[in-house]
Design a protein around this motif. Structure first.
Motif, PDB file in Angstrom:
ATOM      1  N   ALA B 273       0.843  -1.197   0.000  1.00 31.27           N
ATOM      2  CA  ALA B 273       0.000   0.000   0.000  1.00 31.27           C
ATOM      3  C   ALA B 273       0.875   1.243   0.000  1.00 31.27           C
ATOM      4  O   ALA B 273       0.608   2.217  -0.710  1.00 31.27           O
ATOM      5  CB  ALA B 273      -0.913  -0.008   1.229  1.00 31.27           C
ATOM      6  N   LEU B 274       1.938   1.184   0.766  1.00 29.80           N
ATOM      7  CA  LEU B 274       2.851   2.323   0.837  1.00 29.80           C
ATOM      8  C   LEU B 274       3.486   2.573  -0.540  1.00 29.80           C
ATOM      9  O   LEU B 274       3.575   3.716  -0.990  1.00 29.80           O
ATOM     10  CB  LEU B 274       3.934   2.045   1.883  1.00 29.80           C
ATOM     11  N   ALA B 275       3.888   1.487  -1.197  1.00 21.60           N
ATOM     12  CA  ALA B 275       4.486   1.627  -2.528  1.00 21.60           C
ATOM     13  C   ALA B 275       3.488   2.296  -3.477  1.00 21.60           C
ATOM     14  O   ALA B 275       3.864   3.158  -4.273  1.00 21.60           O
ATOM     15  CB  ALA B 275       4.899   0.260  -3.055  1.00 21.60           C
ATOM     16  N   LEU B 276       2.223   1.896  -3.365  1.00 20.87           N
ATOM     17  CA  LEU B 276       1.209   2.484  -4.245  1.00 20.87           C
ATOM     18  C   LEU B 276       0.951   3.943  -3.880  1.00 20.87           C
ATOM     19  O   LEU B 276       0.674   4.771  -4.757  1.00 20.87           O
ATOM     20  CB  LEU B 276      -0.073   1.660  -4.186  1.00 20.87           C
ATOM     21  N   GLY B 277       1.061   4.259  -2.592  1.00 20.57           N
ATOM     22  CA  GLY B 277       0.947   5.649  -2.157  1.00 20.57           C
ATOM     23  C   GLY B 277       2.047   6.494  -2.799  1.00 20.57           C
ATOM     24  O   GLY B 277       1.820   7.612  -3.254  1.00 20.57           O
ATOM     25  N   LEU B 278       3.248   5.934  -2.845  1.00 19.04           N
ATOM     26  CA  LEU B 278       4.355   6.643  -3.486  1.00 19.04           C
ATOM     27  C   LEU B 278       4.069   6.814  -4.978  1.00 19.04           C
ATOM     28  O   LEU B 278       4.288   7.882  -5.556  1.00 19.04           O
ATOM     29  CB  LEU B 278       5.668   5.877  -3.298  1.00 19.04           C
ATOM     30  N   CYS B 279       3.541   5.741  -5.595  1.00 19.74           N
ATOM     31  CA  CYS B 279       3.193   5.806  -7.016  1.00 19.74           C
ATOM     32  C   CYS B 279       2.213   6.957  -7.254  1.00 19.74           C
ATOM     33  O   CYS B 279       2.344   7.724  -8.206  1.00 19.74           O
ATOM     34  CB  CYS B 279       2.543   4.507  -7.479  1.00 19.74           C
ATOM     35  N   LEU B 319      -4.315   6.921  -8.940  1.00 18.00           N
ATOM     36  CA  LEU B 319      -4.741   8.266  -8.532  1.00 18.00           C
ATOM     37  C   LEU B 319      -6.037   8.209  -7.733  1.00 18.00           C
ATOM     38  O   LEU B 319      -6.234   8.944  -6.780  1.00 18.00           O
ATOM     39  CB  LEU B 319      -4.918   9.172  -9.755  1.00 18.00           C
ATOM     40  N   LYS B 320      -6.900   7.282  -8.142  1.00 13.55           N
ATOM     41  CA  LYS B 320      -8.196   7.202  -7.466  1.00 13.55           C
ATOM     42  C   LYS B 320      -8.090   6.523  -6.089  1.00 13.55           C
ATOM     43  O   LYS B 320      -8.677   6.970  -5.120  1.00 13.55           O
ATOM     44  CB  LYS B 320      -9.166   6.421  -8.355  1.00 13.55           C
ATOM     45  N   GLU B 321      -7.291   5.473  -6.043  1.00 14.08           N
ATOM     46  CA  GLU B 321      -7.368   4.604  -4.863  1.00 14.08           C
ATOM     47  C   GLU B 321      -6.293   4.868  -3.793  1.00 14.08           C
ATOM     48  O   GLU B 321      -6.456   4.432  -2.660  1.00 14.08           O
ATOM     49  CB  GLU B 321      -7.229   3.132  -5.299  1.00 14.08           C
ATOM     50  N   TYR B 322      -5.183   5.484  -4.165  1.00 14.34           N
ATOM     51  CA  TYR B 322      -4.078   5.501  -3.202  1.00 14.34           C
ATOM     52  C   TYR B 322      -3.585   6.897  -2.857  1.00 14.34           C
ATOM     53  O   TYR B 322      -2.403   7.202  -2.939  1.00 14.34           O
ATOM     54  CB  TYR B 322      -2.936   4.599  -3.714  1.00 14.34           C
ATOM     55  N   SER B 323      -4.503   7.735  -2.467  1.00 15.07           N
ATOM     56  CA  SER B 323      -4.111   9.063  -2.022  1.00 15.07           C
ATOM     57  C   SER B 323      -3.294   8.927  -0.745  1.00 15.07           C
ATOM     58  O   SER B 323      -3.516   8.000   0.048  1.00 15.07           O
ATOM     59  CB  SER B 323      -5.347   9.905  -1.763  1.00 15.07           C
ATOM     60  N   PRO B 324      -2.337   9.819  -0.546  1.00 11.45           N
ATOM     61  CA  PRO B 324      -1.503   9.701   0.659  1.00 11.45           C
ATOM     62  C   PRO B 324      -2.309   9.610   1.939  1.00 11.45           C
ATOM     63  O   PRO B 324      -1.933   8.869   2.852  1.00 11.45           O
ATOM     64  CB  PRO B 324      -0.658  10.976   0.613  1.00 11.45           C
ATOM     65  N   ALA B 328      -1.933   6.605   4.335  1.00  5.24           N
ATOM     66  CA  ALA B 328      -1.485   6.867   5.702  1.00  5.24           C
ATOM     67  C   ALA B 328      -2.329   6.075   6.687  1.00  5.24           C
ATOM     68  O   ALA B 328      -1.816   5.507   7.657  1.00  5.24           O
ATOM     69  CB  ALA B 328      -1.568   8.359   5.993  1.00  5.24           C
ATOM     70  N   GLY B 329      -3.627   6.015   6.397  1.00  3.69           N
ATOM     71  CA  GLY B 329      -4.520   5.247   7.263  1.00  3.69           C
ATOM     72  C   GLY B 329      -4.185   3.761   7.240  1.00  3.69           C
ATOM     73  O   GLY B 329      -4.245   3.076   8.264  1.00  3.69           O
ATOM     74  N   LEU B 330      -3.835   3.276   6.079  1.00  5.61           N
ATOM     75  CA  LEU B 330      -3.538   1.841   5.941  1.00  5.61           C
ATOM     76  C   LEU B 330      -2.203   1.471   6.577  1.00  5.61           C
ATOM     77  O   LEU B 330      -2.079   0.442   7.227  1.00  5.61           O
ATOM     78  CB  LEU B 330      -3.477   1.462   4.455  1.00  5.61           C
ATOM     79  N   THR B 331      -1.204   2.317   6.351  1.00  9.15           N
ATOM     80  CA  THR B 331       0.160   1.925   6.724  1.00  9.15           C
ATOM     81  C   THR B 331       0.645   2.511   8.041  1.00  9.15           C
ATOM     82  O   THR B 331       1.588   2.001   8.637  1.00  9.15           O
ATOM     83  CB  THR B 331       1.164   2.399   5.654  1.00  9.15           C
ATOM     84  N   GLY B 332       0.020   3.626   8.448  1.00  5.07           N
ATOM     85  CA  GLY B 332       0.517   4.283   9.649  1.00  5.07           C
ATOM     86  C   GLY B 332       1.651   5.247   9.357  1.00  5.07           C
ATOM     87  O   GLY B 332       2.213   5.846  10.271  1.00  5.07           O
ATOM     88  N   VAL B 333       2.011   5.410   8.092  1.00  4.47           N
ATOM     89  CA  VAL B 333       3.043   6.395   7.738  1.00  4.47           C
ATOM     90  C   VAL B 333       2.322   7.703   7.403  1.00  4.47           C
ATOM     91  O   VAL B 333       1.419   7.702   6.570  1.00  4.47           O
ATOM     92  CB  VAL B 333       3.866   5.914   6.516  1.00  4.47           C
ATOM     93  N   ASN B 655      -2.398  -3.435  -7.066  1.00  9.25           N
ATOM     94  CA  ASN B 655      -3.343  -2.980  -6.061  1.00  9.25           C
ATOM     95  C   ASN B 655      -2.958  -3.531  -4.708  1.00  9.25           C
ATOM     96  O   ASN B 655      -2.164  -4.472  -4.617  1.00  9.25           O
ATOM     97  CB  ASN B 655      -4.747  -3.458  -6.417  1.00  9.25           C
ATOM     98  N   PHE B 656      -3.540  -2.945  -3.702  1.00  5.10           N
ATOM     99  CA  PHE B 656      -3.281  -3.470  -2.356  1.00  5.10           C
ATOM    100  C   PHE B 656      -4.409  -4.431  -1.998  1.00  5.10           C
ATOM    101  O   PHE B 656      -5.469  -4.014  -1.577  1.00  5.10           O
ATOM    102  CB  PHE B 656      -3.198  -2.303  -1.369  1.00  5.10           C
ATOM    103  N   TYR B 657      -4.165  -5.702  -2.257  1.00  5.24           N
ATOM    104  CA  TYR B 657      -5.134  -6.739  -1.932  1.00  5.24           C
ATOM    105  C   TYR B 657      -4.492  -7.719  -0.958  1.00  5.24           C
ATOM    106  O   TYR B 657      -4.075  -8.807  -1.359  1.00  5.24           O
ATOM    107  CB  TYR B 657      -5.565  -7.489  -3.193  1.00  5.24           C
ATOM    108  N   PRO B 658      -4.378  -7.341   0.295  1.00  9.34           N
ATOM    109  CA  PRO B 658      -3.732  -8.279   1.226  1.00  9.34           C
ATOM    110  C   PRO B 658      -4.626  -9.491   1.458  1.00  9.34           C
ATOM    111  O   PRO B 658      -5.842  -9.395   1.345  1.00  9.34           O
ATOM    112  CB  PRO B 658      -3.587  -7.443   2.493  1.00  9.34           C
ATOM    113  N   LEU B 659      -4.000 -10.600   1.766  1.00 10.71           N
ATOM    114  CA  LEU B 659      -4.777 -11.790   2.088  1.00 10.71           C
ATOM    115  C   LEU B 659      -5.163 -11.690   3.556  1.00 10.71           C
ATOM    116  O   LEU B 659      -4.300 -11.715   4.436  1.00 10.71           O
ATOM    117  CB  LEU B 659      -3.937 -13.040   1.840  1.00 10.71           C
TER     118      LEU B 659
END
Lengths: 189, 798, 251
Positions: B273-279, B319-324, B328-333, B655-659
């Motif tokens: 998720a963090l990587a996608l946030g950077l993207c 752009l739609k799914e991974y706004s910082p 931030a909510g997902l990763t805590g960063v 995408n961020f699709y964790p199991l």
């Protein structure tokens, strides 16, 4: 009184005898029998002679050499002997035995060591030979060039040392006299 | 004369006097002292001539070069690093250094053993002769062949680093079984993602030597990822010289975190998720490498297919799914930090994103790896100095060239076990879990004969019961292990292989290496037990089977196989046998490596005396991607659309699709996450005594394993330091102790992998709990590969 | 006498361990065990009973997650260079441990040791280990014992020797090759083993040597300097919280 003194005299005389007897028996045991019990007598597997003409012509370092890493080869391996004794060279029955039993079977000779030191001792041949004034080998070893047959190897049953194994005080003494380092880790590992 | 008391005393006095004046008491006292100083029963090491010989370490997939010290060429006394190795550059990890404790392990299999009682009874394993053992296997193979049941033979391989895995494949192909599986590896998923996105069926290399900024999404660089010694050396050199900045994202303050230039804690399992946030930030602010993305990437923008259907591309999705703020909510960063990192990452170059977990035996989730490759692709970081590298292939002669007849490989594939299960997935991969499940679930197992090569699935598989349930349905299990490991004890026949120091083997480019690598690991010792090289055994079996197969095995032994394969490199005349050149320097200076060999014999000579063959990647010309679009596909077209139950465009881009771990949060409030350290191997061998001695007493004390828990979490659970607890997950439970550690994120139970052995020697057996038994495996929805990262768990005080 | 020699000798072997370079892999400690034939127990988790010449400590900054940081500190024998005696050599009643004033190496002679463990009590670094049991190895593992180091026996103390047997071998090699053996460079097993080159070894009295230079680095510190034991093992760390812990007792 008389009786008493005679008893005394008799007892002194025979007592002395008993004392002598005890002394003699103990001395004989201590000086003669005990060493025989203490040491096992072993013969070298091959009666190798350093004094044989061909051997005597060689330098010690031809067979007892230093390796490039500074270690000393000690008693030669079969490899060194086979340089000459690939096949029987002369009439000597010991040589024949050596070639037949070891060279041809490619088996190392289980030589017995006279100057065996325990595993906590590090004796550096280089420190005594590769120096300005090298010590002659005979400072510590027998003069083997005079020996027609190797003497029996007498091993102390208790310690595993040979009869003539050098003890630490000899090393220390020489080191002290020559001003060499006498710290433990110079010889112990 | 009468002997009275007095006479006796006088005699005694004389005897004492005589004794004292003789050497007896003094000598005896001295000798006793000497005796007591030497303790005759203490083992003593006989001195001799020292020589050194070269080989390659085989105790992990790292491929480090080793130098073995031999005494009188008979026994080995130490292992050090080979400075010629371009991977390890003279270094060696503690496991490699402990290699001799495996060579001389009391847990070695002394001779072929046959189970005469029920499976698992170690006393029932009785020695038999090699002829009997091989005869028995040949008999079974012939019988199955006659019954046209060649696909009843299956094989699990644990060491996939050399030619052996392909040789086994070749053997099975000739015999007529497609059922060759290997133990799970991070490479399983990476190869698939790489295949999908770039069209190359191989693991990725990372040019960490030349990168200036490395964003590390959880790869435990200093705890077993890739080639551990190469990482250590590069990492420390780069950080010390100030050449490279390492920013590490992890949930645990591991040694990698602690050593990094900067450690940024993230919630467990959210690195993608963090990587996608950077993207998102990179795309939004236009920081990406426009030239590369436009020319070499497919699916960045929205696109239209041949039928005229519109598809949403990577850009719109990210752009739609991974706004910082969302990330931030997902990763805590924090969101600002994400933006800042993205700018830094795209500004300084070359920058590289790396990822992964422990010692490479856990395949990741498909989308996770897509996210990291996409992030690198945005910067055009593919096949560039300091980037993600597609490893050049090693031109070894393929085994197919030895085939004299045409084969029916295609048809064989149809017979693969687990195929039905995997058919359901859009992009199927390593089928070991699917196969085990199918065997365990069937009434009459299709598999009747299972071989294990350098594999210990009974211990090493996460959820090892998948294996034990499967073999309960299999008639015969044959292990080629050199050690009495968990799987061998539960086998019916053990045909011990030589140890790595006693056998011929080779090593082909390990994962994460940016250059192609080939090395020969040669025997440096004569076998000390009644063992045989599994390769030689296979050749013998092939010859004994008779018929056409005999012609396809023209080699006298496995050494001949290796020599034969090496001809390929000589013919290709590529790369160079490195003898002391510093490969990292060669790479940094962009020097070319000219071949220094003409014939296979010449190369063989070099590779068996401490040199390694290396071919550098081509980082100057354009990459020809082997995808449907001929480009790097950010929108992957290779996934089989019809296999998704309900598909949309989001399923084809990163995408961020964790199991999600199973189990209810209220029942299992914590996440159990296994971790690895350099002093505890979780590979197919058990920890050697050298390393077990170094384990901290906050990890193992007596027979108990300590799980590490954040003090805040422990307080919540009313647990104090050293509390004995049951840790329970939906798949298993075990009794452990608790150690409070600020290194661990709150809410996590950190459990070391590598303990809890029920086999091997008395130095490791019965200590701690096997983390694999508590770890839940989930099949990745895209690939069907069994994967794990965390399991829900609870702690109950005892 | 010792004082005079102490000042006279131009050789003082010492070690610098760069904690910034250490990745905590502990290859040094494995190499040490292998090189020095260190015995192991079926249960080596009781650290007061387990023998280890290169003990590994963990230093922590004492902060909470995620501000928590730790470094790994490998600890060999410090080969204390305090005048006349090291703490351990001072108390040994039988001269089983002694400092070689030519090199500064504190040695230990196992056959001489009577096992009174005074030295262990005197050592402020816990660098000494006692053989509570006869060291034993599985039968096959006897093969891998290093012939350069003797095995110990029950009831004696042992410790890191800076691999002084390697010094002996290096000296012999120099002699055979016609070089001067005095102050010769050699590499202890741990130094050789470190994959990242975090451990540097050499002559502290040679101003040109890397150890001498590093020991004067501004990151340098020694353990328990306040005790004036003059350890010849220096550590380097760029973190102040690490350097500060050097003068406290290690846990």
């Amino acid at each position: 009184m008389e009786k008493k003194s005679s008893t005394k005299g008799q007892s002194a005389g025979s007592g002395f005898l008993f004392f002598i007897a005890g002394f003699v028996i103990a001395s004989v045991f201590g000086w003669v029998i005990f060493p025989k019990i203490l040491y096992s007598v072993n013969q070298q597997p091959i009666k190798f002679s350093h004094a044989l003409e061909d051997h005597a012509e060689l330098e010690c370092e031809n067979c007892h050499f230093f390796r490039d890493d500074g270690t000393y080869s000690g008693i030669p391996k079969l490899e060194t002997c086979t340089e000459c004794h690939e096949e029987v060279q002369g009439e000597n029955p010991e040589e024949k035995k050596f070639v037949e039993q070891y060279v041809q079977k490619n088996k190392e000779v289980p030589w017995l060591r006279y100057q065996w030191q325990p595993d906590n001792v590090y004796f550096s041949h280089a420190a005594h030979l590769k120096v300005e004034k090298p010590l002659p080998c005979t400072t510590c070893h027998r003069d083997v060039k005079k020996e027609k047959i190797p003497p029996p190897v007498r091993i102390n049953r208790l310690t595993g040392y040979h009869y003539s194994t050098m003890k630490m005080y000899v090393c220390e003494d020489c080191h002290a006299h020559k001003g060499a380092n006498n710290a433990c880790n110079v010889c112990h590992k | 004369m009468k002997i009275n008391r007095r006479a006796f005393l006088q005699f005694t006095a004389g005897a004492i006097g005589g004794t004292l004046l003789s050497p007896l008491p003094w000598k005896l006292a001295d000798d006793t002292a000497i005796w007591s100083q030497n303790w005759s029963w203490r083992p003593k090491s006989q001195p001799g001539e020292t020589t050194w010989d070269y080989s390659i370490c085989r105790f992990c997939p790292g491929g480090c070069g080793i130098k073995v010290r031999l005494i009188d060429a008979k026994r080995a006394v130490s292992i050090t690093g080979n400075p010629n190795s371009p991977l390890s550059m003279g270094g060696l990890c503690p496991l490699g250094r402990s290699g001799l404790q495996f060579q001389y392990s009391p847990a070695r299999v002394p001779a072929p053993l046959k189970q005469t009682s029920r499976r698992g009874d170690i006393r029932g394993l009785k020695p038999i002769s090699w002829d009997e053992a091989i005869g028995e296997i040949v008999k079974t193979l012939k019988k199955l062949d006659n019954e046209s049941e060649t696909n009843a033979v299956a094989w699990i391989t644990g060491d996939t680093s050399g030619s052996m895995v392909q040789f086994i494949d070749y053997f099975l192909l000739n015999y007529g079984s497609p059922n060759h599986f290997h133990m799970p590896s991070a490479v399983d998923n990476q190869k698939l993602v790489n295949m999908a996105m770039q069209g190359f069926n191989q693991p990725l290399g990372f040019d960490i030597e030349r990168a200036k900024l490395i964003l590390n999404f959880g790869a435990s660089l200093l705890e077993g990822w890739g080639s551990p010694v190469r990482n250590q050396k590069t990492f420390i050199k780069a950080v010390q010289d100030g050449r490279t900045e390492y920013i590490h994202f992890d949930w645990r303050e591991s040694i990698t975190s602690s050593r990094a230039t900067q450690w940024i804690p993230v919630k467990p399992g959210t690195q993608a998720a963090l990587a996608l946030g950077l993207c998102h930030v990179i795309v939004k602010e236009g920081l990406y490498n426009r030239e590369f993305v436009e020319a070499n990437c497919f699916g960045f923008e929205d696109w239209e297919d041949k039928e005229g259907n519109k598809h949403r591309g990577f850009k719109a999705n990210v752009l739609k799914e991974y706004s910082p703020s969302k990330v931030a909510g997902l990763t805590g960063v924090p969101a600002e930090k994400i933006a800042q990192l993205a700018r830094k990452f795209s500004k300084e170059g070359p920058s590289l994103a790396i990822w992964g977990t422990g010692s490479q035996n856990n395949p990741a989730n498909f989308y996770e790896e897509m996210a990291f490759i996409s992030l690198n692709a945005l910067l055009g970081n593919i096949n560039k100095p300091g980037g993600v590298i597609n490893q050049p292939p090693v031109p070894l002669k393929p085994f197919e060239e030895a085939l004299t007849e045409g084969t029916h490989r295609k048809e064989l594939e149809e017979l693969r076990i687990g195929r039905d299960t995997l058919e359901e997935f859009p992009f199927p991969g390593n089928a070991i879990y699917a196969a085990l499940e199918e065997i365990a679930g069937s009434e009459h197992s299709q598999v009747k004969l299972l071989f294990l090569y350098e594999a210990n699935p009974a211990y090493c598989l996460a959820e090892p019961k998948a294996y034990s349930e499967a073999i309960s349905k299999i008639d015969t299990v044959v292990s080629f292990s050199s050690f009495l490991d968990e799987s061998s004890i539960n086998a019916d026949l053990i045909l011990p292989n030589h140890t790595p120091l006693e056998r011929w083997d080779d090593f082909i480019t390990p994962a994460t290496s940016p250059f192609a690598f080939y090395g020969i690991s040669k025997p440096v010792l004569n076998p000390v037990k009644k063992t045989r090289h599994t390769g030689d055994v296979l050749i013998r079996i092939a010859k004994a089977l008779g018929g056409e197969i005999v012609k396809n095995f023209p080699w006298s032994d496995y050494q001949a196989v290796l020599k034969w394969r090496l001809e390929g490199i000589a013919e290709a005349s590529e790369g160079r046998a490195l003898e002391g050149e510093d490969v990292s320097r060669v790479m940094l200076t962009h020097a070319r490596l000219e071949p220094n060999f003409k014939t296979a014999d010449e190369l063989w000579k070099k590779l068996t005396s401490g040199a390694f063959w290396v071919k550098l990647p081509d980082t100057t010309s354009e990459t020809k991607f082997k995808t449907p679009s001929g480009k790097l596909e950010l929108y992957v077209q290779k996934l089989k659309r019809d296999k998704f139950k309900k598909w949309n465009d989001r399923l084809f881009v990163a995408n961020f699709y964790p199991l999600e771990p199973s189990g209810k949060k209220d029942k299992f409030p914590y996440l159990l996450i296994p971790y690895e350290i350099m002093q505890l191997t979780s590979c197919r061998v058990a920890n050697p005594p050298f390393m077990t001695k170094l384990l901290d007493d906050t990890l193992l004390k007596r027979k108990e394993l300590f799980v590490h828990v954040n003090p805040a979490t422990a307080r919540e659970a009313r647990l104090s330091e050293g509390a004995r607890v049951t840790v329970e997950t939906p798949v298993g439970k075990g009794i452990v102790k608790v150690h409070l550690s600020e290194q661990v994120a709150p809410g996590v139970i950190a459990m070391a992998r590598g303990l809890g052995h029920s086999a091997f020697d008395e130095y490791i057996k019965g200590k701690g709990v096997n983390a694999n038994k508590l770890t839940e495996v989930q099949l990745d929805p895209v690939t069907g590969i069994g994967t794990w990262w965390a399991t829900r768990a609870k702690l109950t005080k005892l | 006498m010792s004082k005079k020699e102490h000042e006279k000798s131009s050789v003082r072997y010492g070690m610098v361990i760069d904690l910034d370079k250490c990745t905590g892999c502990m290859a040094c400690a494995v190499a040490c065990q292998e090189e020095n034939n260190i015995s192991f127990l079926k249960d080596d988790s009781i650290k007061t009973r387990s023998i280890n010449w290169m003990r590994i400590y963990k230093l922590e900054n004492g902060k909470k997650y995620p501000e928590h940081r730790h470094v790994i500190l490998p600890r060999p024998c410090m080969h204390c260079d305090s005048p006349h005696h090291s703490p351990c050599t001072f108390v040994c009643p039988v001269n089983a441990t002694q400092r070689d004033e030519e090199t500064g190496i504190v040695n230990q002679v196992y056959p001489r040791c009577i096992g009174c463990r005074y030295c262990m009590a005197a050592c402020p670094y816990y660098a000494r280990n006692f053989n509570w049991w006869d060291p034993t190895w599985p039968k096959d593992m006897v093969e891998m014992l290093n012939p350069d180091v003797s095995t110990r026996m029950r009831g004696v103390v042992e410790k890191c020797t800076f691999c002084s047997h390697r010094l002996l071998k290096a000296k012999d090699k120099a002699r055979v090759n016609g070089e001067n053996p005095k102050g010769i460079e050699y590499t202890p097993a741990c130094v050789e083993a470190c994959p990242t080159g975090a451990i540097v070894f050499g002559n502290l009295h040679d101003p040109e040597s890397e150890v001498a230079k590093l020991s004067k680095d501004k990151r340098a510190f020694r353990l328990l300097e306040k005790l004036k034991t003059e350890p010849k093992v220096y550590y380097l760390s760029s973190h102040e919280w690490v350097r500060k812990q050097g003068d406290n007792d290690l846990k």
